[in-house]
Design an enzyme around this catalytic site. Structure first.
Site, PDB file in Angstrom:
ATOM      1  N   LYS A  93      13.301 -13.507   1.198  1.00 21.69           N
ATOM      2  CA  LYS A  93      12.603 -14.477   1.604  1.00 21.69           C
ATOM      3  C   LYS A  93      13.153 -15.477   1.805  1.00 21.69           C
ATOM      4  O   LYS A  93      12.250 -16.285   1.271  1.00 21.69           O
ATOM      5  CB  LYS A  93      11.198 -13.989   1.353  1.00 21.69           C
ATOM      6  CG  LYS A  93      10.376 -12.894   0.541  1.00 21.69           C
ATOM      7  CD  LYS A  93      10.182 -11.855   1.437  1.00 21.69           C
ATOM      8  CE  LYS A  93       9.974 -10.182   0.959  1.00 21.69           C
ATOM      9  NZ  LYS A  93       9.520  -9.547   1.908  1.00 21.69           N
ATOM     10  N   PRO A 136       0.760  -1.008  -0.118  1.00 23.57           N
ATOM     11  CA  PRO A 136      -0.147  -0.169   0.204  1.00 23.57           C
ATOM     12  C   PRO A 136       0.707   1.315  -0.142  1.00 23.57           C
ATOM     13  O   PRO A 136      -0.028   2.536   0.505  1.00 23.57           O
ATOM     14  CB  PRO A 136      -0.633  -0.204   1.375  1.00 23.57           C
ATOM     15  CG  PRO A 136      -0.064  -0.462   2.111  1.00 23.57           C
ATOM     16  CD  PRO A 136       0.804  -1.790   1.144  1.00 23.57           C
ATOM     17  N   ASP A 170      10.043  -5.028  -2.023  1.00 23.49           N
ATOM     18  CA  ASP A 170      10.342  -6.232  -1.600  1.00 23.49           C
ATOM     19  C   ASP A 170       9.290  -7.210  -1.301  1.00 23.49           C
ATOM     20  O   ASP A 170       8.448  -7.352   0.184  1.00 23.49           O
ATOM     21  CB  ASP A 170       9.592  -4.867   0.352  1.00 23.49           C
ATOM     22  CG  ASP A 170       9.458  -5.719   0.869  1.00 23.49           C
ATOM     23  OD1 ASP A 170      10.273  -7.000   1.954  1.00 23.49           O
ATOM     24  OD2 ASP A 170       8.833  -4.946   2.246  1.00 23.49           O
TER      25      ASP A 170
END
Length: 335
Positions: free
Chosen positions: A291, A205, A261
């Site tokens: 990750k 967002p 990210d």
């Protein structure tokens, strides 16, 4: 180190610290490495050069106490001797933290106040931070560890690397903490005149975009999803409502900084960053999170670094406190 990363952290240290004798866990987020001759300074140099991704904070252990046999007073009484053997500096940063649930009948605040008073009475100028030498006390379920180290060799100026950041009314996602912590840990702005232009992959967002815009970057946010209206309203923010792959294929823009990210496997993320190197200006900077999860972590790190090495120098890589089963990597594009 992070509690969940203990097995990988131990393996990493044993792999790279040539004179390591033993690595043993003493608390939830703490371990002691015994070496033949290496000091915390040596490990700090190694951590930056290799890089080592799991150590967050280092200190030279000068004493270790069994909590059943030594109370707070015993630990504090030893501090003056420990400091004088390590440094002649009387300006000290006193850092105290807990690693796991301890049996001690006092709070961290109480321990700090008591230790600071003793040191002040003995002629030291004591603060919590901002001094070149740090005296550390780490209380664990079984032991109290005392360390003395130059802050420059500690990897983090925060006690135990426990970076504490507060949520602000402007925050749109918790992911912002990762980028905020990185800016504290590594000067990625260096060499970017007037902050310049930035590209944020998978921006929605808009947390990382907000941080970049607040630092003066003119930021292109790439995501098919919606950005928070507060982020869209910030000066210099442009939303490209598309995927990273489509943007990479169609764009001819050049950026000073690219950040990523997105939730994808480390190898895919690394290949995306290599493909994106053409969008960076010469010697531009890229930031990506890998990750890794909890399985075969070092193998994934090795593979990712090998991929990234085709286009970048790896300047910094660490599992920051606000990373969860991932690490943050700073890359510098070849000229």
């Amino acid at each position: 180190m992070a509690a969940d990363s203990w097995p990988a952290a131990k393996d990493e240290l044993l792999r790279h610290v040539e004179d390591a004798v033993e690595v043993r866990r003493v608390g939830e987020e703490s371990a002691v490495i015994e070496t033949a001759h290496s000091t915390a300074r040596d490990l700090a140099v190694l951590a930056r050069r290799v890089p080592l991704v799991f150590p967050r904070h280092l200190t030279n252990v000068v004493a270790e106490y069994d909590h059943a046999a030594a109370g707070l007073e015993t630990v504090i009484d030893f501090l003056d001797t420990a400091i004088r053997e390590a440094t002649t500096d009387t300006q000290i940063a006193l850092q105290i933290w807990l690693s796991g649930k301890t049996a001690y009948k006092f709070s961290r605040h109480d321990a700090w106040e008591a230790a600071a008073q003793v040191l002040t009475d003995r002629g030291y100028q004591v603060t919590r931070t901002g001094r070149p030498v740090a005296v550390s006390i780490c209380f664990t379920p079984k032991t109290a560890i005392v360390g003395v180290n130059r802050v420059a060799d500690s990897l983090s100026s925060w006690p135990g690397g426990e970076v504490r950041l507060s949520k602000t009314p402007e925050q749109v996602s918790r992911a912002e903490f990762k980028l905020e912590e990185l800016f504290q840990a590594y000067p990625i702005d260096d060499g970017i005149a007037d902050k310049g232009t930035a590209l944020d992959y998978g921006a929605a967002p808009g947390g990382w975009t907000r941080i970049l815009a607040a630092r003066g970057y003119r930021t292109t946010a790439v995501d098919p999803g919606d950005l928070d209206p507060r982020v869209l309203a910030l000066p210099g923010v442009v939303h490209e409502r598309t995927t990273a792959g489509n943007f990479l294929r169609d764009s001819t823009a050049r950026f000073d900084l690219i950040v990523n990210d997105m939730k994808m496997s480390p190898d895919r993320s690394s290949r995306l960053m290599v493909d994106s190197a053409r969008l960076l200006k010469p010697f531009g900077v890229a930031v990506t999170t890998l990750k890794t999860g909890n399985h075969h972590v070092l193998e994934q790190v090795d593979e990712s670094f090998a991929i990234l090495g085709a286009a970048y120098d790896i300047e910094f890589a660490r599992q920051l406190r606000h990373n969860r089963n991932e690490l943050t990597v700073v890359l510098r594009r070849f000229g």
